[in-house]
Design a protein around this motif. Structure first.
Motif, PDB file in Angstrom:
ATOM      1  N   LEU A  41       2.193   3.188   4.076  1.00 10.62           N
ATOM      2  CA  LEU A  41       2.265   2.552   2.758  1.00 10.62           C
ATOM      3  C   LEU A  41       3.077   1.269   2.902  1.00 10.62           C
ATOM      4  CD1 LEU A  41       3.180   5.528   0.369  1.00 10.62           C
ATOM      5  CD2 LEU A  41       1.007   4.303   0.450  1.00 10.62           C
ATOM      6  N   PHE A  58      -2.880   2.247  -4.020  1.00 13.42           N
ATOM      7  CA  PHE A  58      -2.771   2.936  -2.728  1.00 13.42           C
ATOM      8  C   PHE A  58      -2.724   4.451  -2.871  1.00 13.42           C
ATOM      9  CE2 PHE A  58      -0.470  -0.821  -0.433  1.00 13.42           C
ATOM     10  CZ  PHE A  58      -1.625  -1.574  -0.527  1.00 13.42           C
ATOM     11  N   LEU A  68      -6.478   3.680   4.149  1.00 12.96           N
ATOM     12  CA  LEU A  68      -5.418   2.691   3.967  1.00 12.96           C
ATOM     13  C   LEU A  68      -4.545   2.571   5.209  1.00 12.96           C
ATOM     14  CD1 LEU A  68      -3.843   0.664   2.202  1.00 12.96           C
ATOM     15  CD2 LEU A  68      -2.448   2.600   1.453  1.00 12.96           C
ATOM     16  N   ALA A 101      -8.759  -3.562  -1.492  1.00  7.86           N
ATOM     17  CA  ALA A 101      -8.088  -2.375  -2.037  1.00  7.86           C
ATOM     18  C   ALA A 101      -9.057  -1.564  -2.912  1.00  7.86           C
ATOM     19  CB  ALA A 101      -6.844  -2.766  -2.835  1.00  7.86           C
TER      20      ALA A 101
END
Length: 121
Positions: A41, A58, A68, A101
Motif C-alpha cells: 500500500l 486501494f 495493486l 486505479a
C-alpha cells in the motif's frame, strides 16, 4: 511515506486513514502499517495534522485490491516515487478507459501491469 503534493492530492477522489483501513480489512492497525512498510500500500501524510492516509480505491471487499501490490512493485522497480505512483495510478487514461486505479478495481490488472512494465522501456 511522504507528504502529498496538492496536485496529486486532488487526483485521488477519496482517502482513508489507517484505522479505517484496518476496520475494512478486519485486521489490526499494525498489520496495515506492515502492508505500507512492505510496499503493498502507499500511505502519505495529508492535512493539517499530517495524518497517514491511503487512497480509498486501494481497498476492495475486505482486502487490498487485487493486482495493486504487483503494480506498485513494477512501478518502484521503474524508479517511481510514491507520489509518482499515485499520479500515474490516478491520472485518467482514455485508452484504458478511466484511471489505472479504476482498472485494478474492475479486475483489469493484467492490462495495468502491462502498461507499468512498458514504462521501464
Amino acid at each position: 511515506m511522504t507528504e502529498i503534493d496538492t496536485k496529486i492530492d486532488a487526483l485521488v477522489p477519496a482517502w482513508l486513514n489507517l484505522p479505517d483501513i484496518a476496520e475494512k480489512l478486519g485486521v489490526e492497525v499494525t498489520r496495515v502499517r506492515q502492508l505500507v512498510k512492505e510496499g503493498q500500500l502507499i500511505a502519505v501524510r495529508r492535512g493539517e495534522n499530517r495524518v497517514l492516509m491511503v487512497p480509498a480505491a486501494f481497498i476492495g471487499e475486505g482486502k487490498v485490491v487485487k493486482g495493486l501490490a504487483g503494480t506498485l512493485t513494477l512501478l518502484r522497480d521503474d524508479g517511481f516515487s510514491d507520489e509518482e505512483m499515485l499520479e500515474w495510478l490516478f491520472t485518467p487514461d482514455p485508452t484504458l478507459p478511466g484511471t489505472p486505479a479504476d482498472a485494478l478495481r474492475e479486475n483489469r490488472g493484467t492490462e495495468v501491469k502491462r502498461r507499468a512494465q512498458a514504462l521501464a522501456v
